[in-house]
Design a protein around this motif. Structure first.
Motif: not given
Lengths: 475, 673
Positions: A474-475, B16-18, B22, B62
């Motif tokens: 995700x990052x 989402x989530x990071x 993204x 997510x």
């Protein structure tokens, strides 16, 4: 010297384990990929909340593991110093009167009178069957019937006030340090903590600390005047016994792990990595061991050592040494019977890792087996070991309670949750019931095991490769 | 074209989530007409699968659709309730996925899984459901459909499973079939079967297909319309003919140039420098600008305009904006990159000396054990008598479908898998006779590069440690020298030395494969066994790695045993080719002899099954029946005869010997006796 330090076997091992943990931490500090899951853990609210409770238990256990024998007072200073037969721990000193102020027999929590009627000689010569006053509990009250409730309330309020002050000091300290570190204003930092904008969940940590302090401070203040959790059959303070039991539970859990870990790791990795006859042999061993009922094996071994210790009383200077050896032996047996689960897990993992291409690449370079295991296999199964240790912790604490209850656990003279429950067993049938021994052992053990379980849960999440991969993607 | 079937407008899907969202899909517009095949093409991570999942509303938890509309035949899908969406999925939209092995539930029969869809969406009940299932399996070309219905997925081969998946997707005659990399996990011969099947089904049912793929050759076979995706956006959209004849976007052009198939053996491939940008950032200008050769100042200033070149041909590039500039743009695009072809030209260095590697009659059998005492009841003949020769500085490609034993050959040469029989001579030394310590010393001379760059580097070791491990194990140099050498190696494979203190997870797939190559080169091997080193990589990255391998071969005079299933790679890199089928080599010889004039029916079928992007050289496809048999129980006689279109009685009786057809060119087939 006013005292002579005594290092029991279990103390030595416990501190060895502690230093190993610190060593592991230092080793990891320079390796960011190893640190990453721990950093995830640090940011988990569940982990930090349960860790605060766990830390309380561990602190009590450690303080209770510093043993010594006090010097006996002697009239003649020229003589060689002589030390008491009884071994004390730092905890005994800290809680002071709790240990020494024993009543005659049972008394209810916060009571001023004994639980059982006794025949008392009246000063005038007659006899009266009544509930006599306690020697220590509430002894300062002139008229217990009217003074008791205001006094208890006053002490509780004082304890709560004391707890609040202590907690505030701690909160100020945390915020101050954090503000200095990040270079922000104090108020700003405090708001960040309050609204959970900090990466580390300080709010959760502070709330957990508040719960502990607000429970413990009144207990501590009340304990100076009363037996807060009552007394047991021989009049010992139950609060004191419960605190002493913590060390026994902790030791069983950690030392049995210490025995089990090398066995499980070495055999599991060997079985998976080498395969063939090595695998067959190790599998046969643990399959056989698993098919013997664990309790039976433990009972047999404990009875054997019991007989041995009974026939060789000269080996032990103090009761504590005898208790300690039996405890150590129990850890050993528990370790030997509980390594199979982790071993099986590690075997499967090593079996999988063996086929990984980086292991094959190492073989293509002719890297020796020992090096492949230590550099490629072991670091990649470390997360499983950490999780297994955390999960086994609570299982072993409970195992001690069960075994002592059955009578094949720790020495009957040793304070432990299991022995407390065992002693309280018969009194449950009494009318009115003697409930406080069981209840306090139960409550303390529940909190300890629950926080260990919650922590292990968070630990597993932090180390789960699927979760970390997902968050990395995700990052 | 009347009203289109599917219309996607300004679709934005964020993960989402990071730390930052993204932007996986960032403003996609596309239109699919009825009966049309729209191919969405892009490298991994460009958001093509996310687009498809957004259309079917099967996004992971997510992910969030931020804006846009998805209109399927008049129904707005994004606004539907989940319950009504379930009516759409399966009935109006069918989906097939990449991995047929994991898309079917292993504990339910094939029939149950197909009838599940029918029961959910139609009024058919009882025996008529079963009839419908049989009909469906028939239509996807599964023989003996009635019996297959009661079988479990493990009884079917990979190609069969994919057919079952297609049958289940088609159960309710969907208007749109979403196929997410449907052939990527399959072998070329099976891929050809599945593509032919999809084409047939589409024309029969007038169904639209949204095909997601990274493979331009597949696109050329089946698509009507092509959309090229890059960093969450479609950068070019055109009909197939226009796209393959006049690709307009610099990225599309580069993709074509980096395909190894088109390049002759002497040149190197065009590469796209850098890698796909992180999609967490907000782009000010053109997303491709950083990697583009034709970058202009305005590329960075504002987003690239969506330019209509022609009816049905749009491109997102500033080069095409404004009528007068089109000619310039084409001029600029056509200009060859100076130097790239010439500089790294490689002379194939075939030597006259004794061969470096000689393999004679190599056999690797894995015993099959059963029962309490693990009695050996049979053997999987993974490698069954393979003989090879490899000269110094030469590249021999070992080609075959998955499961033919080519990887096992590589591993058993290195003694990673112990051979059952046969001799392996490296520099005229028989490796089987050596003791463990002696063999260890010889390991300096032979190394291996694996397929999966994610599995071949230990995630817990730094790059420097990875590179030095082999040197340390073989006792090459002292610690200081080794550290120095690790830095040299990194620059040799085109990476900077300051990366040596990082961990593998910080690198992309292509960079990891470079590290893996550097690790193998650390001990100065003479022989490098490359086990499909590029098949897990994207086209543009594959080109970088292939160029690197070619340059290294030239510079260091390495010999490669190149194990692959991809003929275009063979064409680019190899001097000699050996084709393997079920543990044996069926044809071998010089590259041009084998590729241009294949003799063995299997080689011919294999070559004809390879999809090409060049429409002019349409070959007659030899469709192979069935799939690779099990090596535990190979067919009698010639292993290939059950699938061979030219099999005779002799083939069934006896395995053919090797025949010299011309010079080095060897064939094992009765046709050439």
């Amino acid at each position: 010297m006013p005292f002579k330090p005594v290092i029991l076997w279990t103390d030595a091992l416990l501190f060895l384990l502690l230093s190993a943990a610190i060593g592991f931490w230092l080793h990891m500090r320079s390796r960011p990929h190893l640190l990453q899951p721990w950093r995830n853990l640090l940011q988990s609210r569940q982990a930090m909340g349960s860790l605060v409770f766990l830390a309380f238990f561990i602190a009590v256990g450690l303080v209770d593991s510093l043993h010594f024998r006090p010097r006996l007072s002697q009239p003649d200073a020229t003589q060689e110093s002589r030390y008491a037969v009884q071994t004390l721990s730092l905890l005994d000193v800290l809680v002071g009167p709790l240990r020494t102020q024993t009543e005659k027999t049972y008394s209810a929590p916060l009571a001023t009178h004994l639980f059982a009627k006794e025949t008392v000689e009246l000063p005038g010569g007659g006899r009266l069957r009544t509930y006599p006053r306690l020697t220590y509990g509430g002894a300062h009250l002139a008229n217990p019937r009217t003074d008791w409730l205001p006094d208890v309330l006053r002490l509780t309020a004082a304890g709560l006030g004391f707890g609040v002050i202590l907690w505030n000091a701690l909160a100020l300290l945390v915020t101050g340090v954090l503000a200095r570190r990040t270079g922000r204003e104090f108020g700003q930092t405090w708001r960040a903590i309050l609204h959970q904008r900090e990466p580390v969940p300080w709010r959760t940590i502070l709330i957990s600390t508040a719960v502990i302090m607000l429970l413990l401070a009144p207990l501590a203040v009340l304990a100076t005047r009363y037996h807060v959790l009552g007394t047991d059959k021989v009049g010992q303070d139950v609060f004191y016994l419960t605190l002493k039991s913590i060390r026994t539970g902790l030791l069983i859990a950690t030392l049995a792990t210490l025995v089990m870990l090398p066995l499980a790791t070495a055999l599991g990795i060997m079985a998976g990595y080498f395969g063939g006859w090595v695998d067959d042999a190790i599998q046969y061993i643990y399959t056989t061991l698993n098919s013997i009922p664990g309790v039976l094996l433990i009972a047999a071994s404990v009875l054997m050592i019991q007989v041995y210790m009974a026939t060789h009383p000269e080996l032990f200077d103090t009761i504590e040494q005898r208790q300690d050896l039996r405890l150590l032996f129990l850890c050993l047996i528990l370790g030997v019977t509980s390594w199979t689960g982790l071993c099986r897990l590690l075997r499967g993992e090593a079996l999988k890792l063996r086929e990984q291409e980086y292991v094959q690449a190492a073989h293509a370079f002719g890297v020796s087996h020992l090096r492949v295991i230590s550099r490629h296999i072991l670091p990649n199964v470390m997360h499983i070991i950490v999780i297994a240790v955390a999960l086994d912790f609570s299982v072993l604490v409970l195992a001690e309670a069960v075994l002592s209850y059955v009578g094949v656990g720790v020495d009957p003279t040793m304070t432990s949750f299991g022995n407390m429950i065992n002693a309280a067993r018969l009194e449950m049938a009494r009318d009115p019931m003697v409930w406080w021994s069981l209840a306090s052992a139960f409550a303390f053990m529940l909190v300890m095991v629950l926080s260990a379980n919650l922590f292990a849960d968070a630990l597993r999440d932090a180390f789960d490769p699927r979760i970390t991969v997902a968050s990395r993607a995700k990052a | 074209m009347a009203t289109p079937l599917l219309e996607v407008r300004d679709l934005k899907t964020w993960l989402m989530g990071g730390d930052a969202p993204v932007r996986a899909v960032d403003g996609v517009d596309m239109t699919i007409g009825r009966g049309e095949t729209y191919a969405l093409v892009g490298e991994s991570g460009c958001g093509k699968s996310m687009t498809a999942l957004s259309v079917a509303r099967l996004l992971p938890e997510n992910a969030q659709v931020r804006s846009g509309t998805v209109n399927l035949g008049g129904t707005e899908l994004l606004g539907l309730a989940e319950a009504s969406m379930r009516e759409v999925r399966g009935k109006r939209i069918g989906m097939i996925f990449q991995e047929p092995g994991t898309s079917l539930n292993p504990v339910l029969t094939v029939g149950t899984q197909i009838s599940e869809v029918i029961l959910r969406h139609t009024a058919l009940r009882g025996a008529r459901v079963r009839d419908r299932c049989v009909e469906l399996l028939d239509s996807v070309g599964i023989p003996d459909a009635a019996r297959r219905l009661d079988e479990f997925p493990f009884q079917l081969s990979g190609g069969m499973k994919q057919r079952v998946m297609i049958a289940a997707a088609l159960a309710c005659d969907p208007q749109l079939l979403i196929a997410d990399e449907p052939t990527t996990a399959l072998d070329v011969t099976i891929q050809a079967q599945v593509i032919a099947l999809l084409k047939k089904l589409q024309s029969e049912r007038n169904m639209s297909i949204l095909l997601i793929t990274h493979d331009l050759a597949v696109v050329a076979q089946i698509a009507n319309k092509v959309g090229i995706m890059y960093a969450g956006q479609i950068v070019e959209q055109a009909s197939r003919k226009q796209f393959f004849e006049h690709p307009a976007h610099p990225y599309s052009r580069k993709l074509f140039q980096s395909l190894p198939g088109g390049v002759a053996g002497e040149a190197s491939l065009a590469v796209i420098p850098g890698s796909v940008p992180s999609m967490t950032r907000v782009f000010a200008g053109c997303r491709f600008a950083e990697r583009c050769d034709l970058r202009k100042p305005e590329c960075d200033a504002r987003p690239a305009p969506w330019v209509e070149l022609d009816y049905q041909h749009q491109v997102r590039c500033v080069l095409h904006a404004g009528a007068g500039q089109v000619a310039d743009a084409n001029q600029a695009l056509r200009e060859p990159k100076s130097g790239s072809a010439a500089s790294a030209a490689v002379q194939p260095g075939v030597s006259d000396d004794a061969p470096l590697l000689q393999v004679e009659g190599l056999e690797v059998h894995f015993p099959i054990r059963r029962g309490l005492f693990k009695r050996t009841v049979g053997a999987v003949r993974a490698v069954d008598g393979v003989s090879l020769q490899l000269g110094a500085g030469e590249c021999l490609a070992l080609v075959g479908e998955s499961g033919c034993g080519k990887t096992t050959v590589g591993k058993s040469i290195l003694r990673l898998v112990p051979p059952t029989a046969g001799r392996v001579l490296l520099d005229n030394v028989e490796l089987g006779d050596l003791k463990r310590s002696q063999l260890r010393a010889r390991r300096k001379d032979m190394q291996i590069v694996f397929q999966d760059p994610y599995a071949s580097l230990n995630p817990r070791m730094r790059v420097a440690e990875l590179l030095q491990e082999g040197m340390a194990a073989l006792g090459v140099g002292d610690a200081e020298w080794r550290a120095q050498r690790a830095h040299e190696l990194l620059s040799q494979v085109g990476m900077s030395a300051d990366m040596s203190s990082r961990y593998p997870h910080e690198f992309s797939g292509g960079q990891r494969q470079r590290i893996a190559i550097a690790r193998a080169l650390a001990v100065d091997p003479k022989l490098l066994i490359c086990d499909e080193p590029t098949s897990a990589l994207d086209v543009s990255v594959q080109a970088q790695i292939l160029n690197l391998l070619k340059a290294l071969q030239h510079r260091l005079r390495l010999s490669y045993l190149f194990i692959t299933h991809d003929f275009s790679v063979v064409e680019f890199l190899a001097q000699r080719v050996a084709v393997m089928y079920l543990g044996r080599i069926v044809e071998s010889g010089a590259r041009d002899a084998v590729l241009k004039n294949p003799r063995h029916p299997y080689t011919r079928a294999l070559l004809s099954a390879v999809p090409t992007i060049d429409e002019k050289t349409q070959r007659k496809t030899v469709q192979l029946k069935g799939e690779l048999p099990s090596p535990a129980n190979p067919p009698s006689g010639c292993h290939f005869h059950p699938r061979c279109p030219e099999a005779s009685d002799e083939c069934r009786r006896e395995y053919p010997g090797q025949t010299h057809v011309a010079g080095e060119h060897l064939v094992a087939c009765h046709l050439y006796r």
